[in-house]
Design a protein around this motif. Sequence first.
Motif, PDB file in Angstrom:
ATOM      1  N   THR A  57     -29.936  81.801  10.188  1.00 21.54           N
ATOM      2  CA  THR A  57     -28.793  82.649   9.852  1.00 21.54           C
ATOM      3  C   THR A  57     -27.804  81.886   8.986  1.00 21.54           C
ATOM      4  O   THR A  57     -27.768  80.653   8.980  1.00 21.54           O
ATOM      5  CB  THR A  57     -28.076  83.123  11.128  1.00 21.54           C
ATOM      6  OG1 THR A  57     -27.627  81.971  11.856  1.00 21.54           O
ATOM      7  CG2 THR A  57     -29.020  83.925  12.006  1.00 21.54           C
ATOM      8  N   ARG A  58     -26.972  82.671   8.265  1.00 22.88           N
ATOM      9  CA  ARG A  58     -25.968  82.075   7.376  1.00 22.88           C
ATOM     10  C   ARG A  58     -24.540  82.374   7.813  1.00 22.88           C
ATOM     11  O   ARG A  58     -23.620  81.639   7.497  1.00 22.88           O
ATOM     12  CB  ARG A  58     -26.164  82.591   5.945  1.00 22.88           C
ATOM     13  CG  ARG A  58     -27.487  82.263   5.301  1.00 22.88           C
ATOM     14  CD  ARG A  58     -27.611  82.915   3.918  1.00 22.88           C
ATOM     15  NE  ARG A  58     -27.580  84.373   4.018  1.00 22.88           N
ATOM     16  CZ  ARG A  58     -26.699  85.156   3.414  1.00 22.88           C
ATOM     17  NH1 ARG A  58     -25.729  84.626   2.685  1.00 22.88           N
ATOM     18  NH2 ARG A  58     -26.746  86.472   3.551  1.00 22.88           N
ATOM     19  N   THR A  59     -24.336  83.500   8.506  1.00 23.82           N
ATOM     20  CA  THR A  59     -22.988  83.965   8.825  1.00 23.82           C
ATOM     21  C   THR A  59     -22.881  84.327  10.300  1.00 23.82           C
ATOM     22  O   THR A  59     -23.888  84.464  11.011  1.00 23.82           O
ATOM     23  CB  THR A  59     -22.638  85.201   7.987  1.00 23.82           C
ATOM     24  OG1 THR A  59     -23.477  86.290   8.407  1.00 23.82           O
ATOM     25  CG2 THR A  59     -22.842  84.942   6.493  1.00 23.82           C
ATOM     26  N   SER A  60     -21.658  84.538  10.734  1.00 18.55           N
ATOM     27  CA  SER A  60     -21.422  84.934  12.130  1.00 18.55           C
ATOM     28  C   SER A  60     -21.982  86.328  12.397  1.00 18.55           C
ATOM     29  O   SER A  60     -22.447  86.620  13.515  1.00 18.55           O
ATOM     30  CB  SER A  60     -19.921  84.894  12.434  1.00 18.55           C
ATOM     31  OG  SER A  60     -19.207  85.774  11.570  1.00 18.55           O
ATOM     32  N   VAL A  61     -21.952  87.217  11.398  1.00 22.54           N
ATOM     33  CA  VAL A  61     -22.521  88.555  11.568  1.00 22.54           C
ATOM     34  C   VAL A  61     -24.014  88.458  11.838  1.00 22.54           C
ATOM     35  O   VAL A  61     -24.551  89.120  12.742  1.00 22.54           O
ATOM     36  CB  VAL A  61     -22.252  89.420  10.315  1.00 22.54           C
ATOM     37  CG1 VAL A  61     -23.018  90.745  10.392  1.00 22.54           C
ATOM     38  CG2 VAL A  61     -20.767  89.681  10.147  1.00 22.54           C
ATOM     39  N   GLU A  62     -24.707  87.636  11.074  1.00 19.82           N
ATOM     40  CA  GLU A  62     -26.148  87.486  11.266  1.00 19.82           C
ATOM     41  C   GLU A  62     -26.458  86.823  12.606  1.00 19.82           C
ATOM     42  O   GLU A  62     -27.392  87.241  13.314  1.00 19.82           O
ATOM     43  CB  GLU A  62     -26.740  86.666  10.110  1.00 19.82           C
ATOM     44  CG  GLU A  62     -26.668  87.376   8.765  1.00 19.82           C
ATOM     45  CD  GLU A  62     -27.201  86.534   7.617  1.00 19.82           C
ATOM     46  OE1 GLU A  62     -27.331  87.073   6.499  1.00 19.82           O
ATOM     47  OE2 GLU A  62     -27.482  85.330   7.837  1.00 19.82           O
ATOM     48  N   LEU A  63     -25.682  85.804  12.965  1.00 19.53           N
ATOM     49  CA  LEU A  63     -25.915  85.118  14.238  1.00 19.53           C
ATOM     50  C   LEU A  63     -25.681  86.066  15.405  1.00 19.53           C
ATOM     51  O   LEU A  63     -26.437  86.062  16.393  1.00 19.53           O
ATOM     52  CB  LEU A  63     -25.005  83.895  14.347  1.00 19.53           C
ATOM     53  CG  LEU A  63     -25.169  83.054  15.614  1.00 19.53           C
ATOM     54  CD1 LEU A  63     -26.594  82.523  15.730  1.00 19.53           C
ATOM     55  CD2 LEU A  63     -24.165  81.881  15.628  1.00 19.53           C
ATOM     56  N   ARG A  64     -24.655  86.903  15.323  1.00 16.32           N
ATOM     57  CA  ARG A  64     -24.390  87.866  16.392  1.00 16.32           C
ATOM     58  C   ARG A  64     -25.534  88.878  16.512  1.00 16.32           C
ATOM     59  O   ARG A  64     -25.939  89.255  17.609  1.00 16.32           O
ATOM     60  CB  ARG A  64     -23.067  88.575  16.125  1.00 16.32           C
ATOM     61  CG  ARG A  64     -22.636  89.500  17.280  1.00 16.32           C
ATOM     62  CD  ARG A  64     -21.164  89.886  17.176  1.00 16.32           C
ATOM     63  NE  ARG A  64     -20.851  90.529  15.902  1.00 16.32           N
ATOM     64  CZ  ARG A  64     -20.137  89.955  14.933  1.00 16.32           C
ATOM     65  NH1 ARG A  64     -19.675  88.717  15.076  1.00 16.32           N
ATOM     66  NH2 ARG A  64     -19.873  90.614  13.814  1.00 16.32           N
ATOM     67  N   ALA A  65     -26.072  89.296  15.365  1.00 15.67           N
ATOM     68  CA  ALA A  65     -27.183  90.244  15.394  1.00 15.67           C
ATOM     69  C   ALA A  65     -28.403  89.622  16.061  1.00 15.67           C
ATOM     70  O   ALA A  65     -29.096  90.269  16.865  1.00 15.67           O
ATOM     71  CB  ALA A  65     -27.529  90.698  13.976  1.00 15.67           C
ATOM     72  N   VAL A  66     -28.684  88.343  15.753  1.00 12.53           N
ATOM     73  CA  VAL A  66     -29.826  87.657  16.362  1.00 12.53           C
ATOM     74  C   VAL A  66     -29.583  87.465  17.855  1.00 12.53           C
ATOM     75  O   VAL A  66     -30.486  87.644  18.683  1.00 12.53           O
ATOM     76  CB  VAL A  66     -30.075  86.309  15.658  1.00 12.53           C
ATOM     77  CG1 VAL A  66     -31.096  85.480  16.442  1.00 12.53           C
ATOM     78  CG2 VAL A  66     -30.562  86.531  14.240  1.00 12.53           C
ATOM     79  N   THR A  67     -28.360  87.091  18.225  1.00 10.90           N
ATOM     80  CA  THR A  67     -28.044  86.881  19.644  1.00 10.90           C
ATOM     81  C   THR A  67     -28.202  88.169  20.433  1.00 10.90           C
ATOM     82  O   THR A  67     -28.757  88.172  21.551  1.00 10.90           O
ATOM     83  CB  THR A  67     -26.608  86.342  19.783  1.00 10.90           C
ATOM     84  OG1 THR A  67     -26.472  85.127  19.032  1.00 10.90           O
ATOM     85  CG2 THR A  67     -26.275  86.067  21.240  1.00 10.90           C
TER      86      THR A  67
END
Length: 757
Positions: free
Chosen positions: A13-23
């Motif tokens: 992931t690159r951003t907090s939005v992407e990390l939240r989606a993965v989490t």
Amino acid sequence: MHMADEVVVLAETRTSVELRAVTDWASTAHPDAPVRRPDDVDFDALPPSTTLVPVRPVWLPAVRQGERRVTLGDVLVLSNPRRPVGLVQPLIRGRRPDSLRVVEGAPATIAELRERYARDLAEGAPFGKYVAVQASLSAERAERQIIGDRYKVPQLVAEQVSSSARFQAGAAKLAAELGRPTETVVAEAVDKLSGFVATQSRLMDDVFSATFDRLHERAWHVTVDLDTLNTLRTLNKSTGLVFLPSHRSYVDPLVLAKVLRSNDFPPTLVLGGNNLSFWPVGPVARRAGMIFIRRKFGSDPVYKFAMRSYLSYIVEKRFNLEWYIEGGRSRTGKLRKPMMGLLNYVVDAVTQLDSGDVTIVPTSIVYDQLQEIGAMAAEDAGGAKKPEGIGWLLRYAKAQRSYLGEARVRFGTPFSLRSALDDAGEGRARLEKVAFRVMDEINSATPISATSLAGFALLGAPDRAYTLAEIEAILVPLLDYIARRGLPGPDPARCRGVGLTQTLRVLAGNGVVSCFDGGSEPVWSIVPDNRAVAAYYRNGALHHFVNRAIVEVNMLAVAEGEVRATGDYATDEGLLAVAQREALRIRDLLKFEFFFPVKDEYFHRLAAELDLIAPQWRERIPTQEWTYEVLHGHTGALLARRTLQPFFDAQLVAATRLVQLGTAACDKADLIADCLGLGRQLSLQGVVRSKDSVSKDLYDGAYRLADNRDLIHGEGVTNLLAARQEWLDEVNLMRDRLARIAEIEDIQPALGQKDAR
């Protein structure tokens, strides 16, 4: 950091939005596993039983006209819907919740990864970097399940190639051979590798196709052989494909790419000359899969090593390749001789890998019309080639706005390269046999267009204007022959009535033919200054007629007593055996112009032609009287003069010039320049019967034949002048036979006109 967890989710992931989606995704898919970015994990500290699950967020463009695809407009506003910047990600997800998905790659344990690492990488390469690359590749494969195989692009190529054990060992061996330090050779090879590796991106692939598809979409309606394409799709699941197309136009790679993309094939990596790497084409094309390479690099061993390593990687990873085996666009319409360099590199890659193989796909691309033929014909007649650049590109794009007819993409029989190498045996001719098989398959798959047949008919007829009915009369026996042979011919409707008028108007629109309609009915003729352009169209189909032409020439030699048996017809030295030797002699004269099979297959093809021209030939003794009767029974349908005249006329000029030089050696460039001048003179004098034979390409073929016979420098020849005169006599004999066939054929009486030849 030490982790005792048995499962770790690696989030690319690159951003907090992407990390939240993965989490959020992992809380359901792997509820007890921690989510970590690869840079935050000490892989050396993990237990061997730890399972790593690679995960990647995937952004999808909006649906436009039924397809999720980045447009040129997206780029112009500095956005990439496949990789949006962090600031706009919440806005995109709020408007289109389906724009962001999470994909899971194939998991692997630390123990499995260490085993692969020990096998693949050079000693000293960081294990953590290897794991990160493998995780990214695994997530990449999972992503293609959503976006389609047409977006399958190699990632992190230079890093993977340069860190492999095979690359490091090869560089060390080369350094020892060159007497240089290993580290400097490695550094130079990596630098050169980075210079030509195609750093593909899906964004640039979309942009490149959206921009450059316009160079052909308006000009041609593209058709394709879907049956073979479906076979290739199945093969591509287990093997890499190497497309080797004929090269007629700058747009060939664009046409083929559109065909493959439309049928969800992975994009091919296209090897091309660096003459087209100018701005802005070069930077965009390279990121869309174009590998720009030097035209010649035989004197740079490090460059050769880097290229071999790259192609070996492509073969091993089963990415699809494409290059143009002729090395450049055809200047005459027929296939040029194959260039062996890149094929040799791929052969090396296949033979060095234990289970390495690729499927060779001979490919034919044919156009009803090409705007660039005029320029190529001028180059072939001695003109200079204009360099490519941004100004050239703009002019080229402007010329492509008008409709030019149909573009046909056809495939020869695909074959395993490893099996073809086994069939070819050992020795110096091994690679050449494989290359000639490719060229033969391309020729077999090449369709005969209506414009090709019109060019063949008009150039082969006496030089005057013809009514529509007269042209139809010339075409009738040609169409009959094509049908009986089962050749990939044109729509017969394009060769008669209204369809023929449309075909001629297409040629007239490009200045190839002219129409005079000031009399009682329109008459059509070849524009004198554009005979070479008409010949280009004709030559695209000429290979289909060569075997028939050789049969006719050979039968005439038998009929008129030039080929005689020394014994009884029933013995091996009978007339048929002698005629076969004569057929081999004719093949030898034309071996640098056409691609002939091995002797047994060659005789088989000639026999098939005899089946058409004289079905009872196996039951008949081939007497002179009988063969002469057969030839006269095909008045108006003989093809030898119309097929072979340009090539023997070109050989006449080259042989004449060599005889004029006496025993002096000659430089190739000087001889071809002399031939262009002498050819024009003999054409004006009426000695050379085919004006389109005044051609650098044809004189090049004649030069290669002379060199093959040791007639250039005279090495191994006792009497050079006598040997040169012998070749000239042989060519004159063939031209005399063609003249006698012209008398038998006698097109004009078949048209109701008297021909004063």
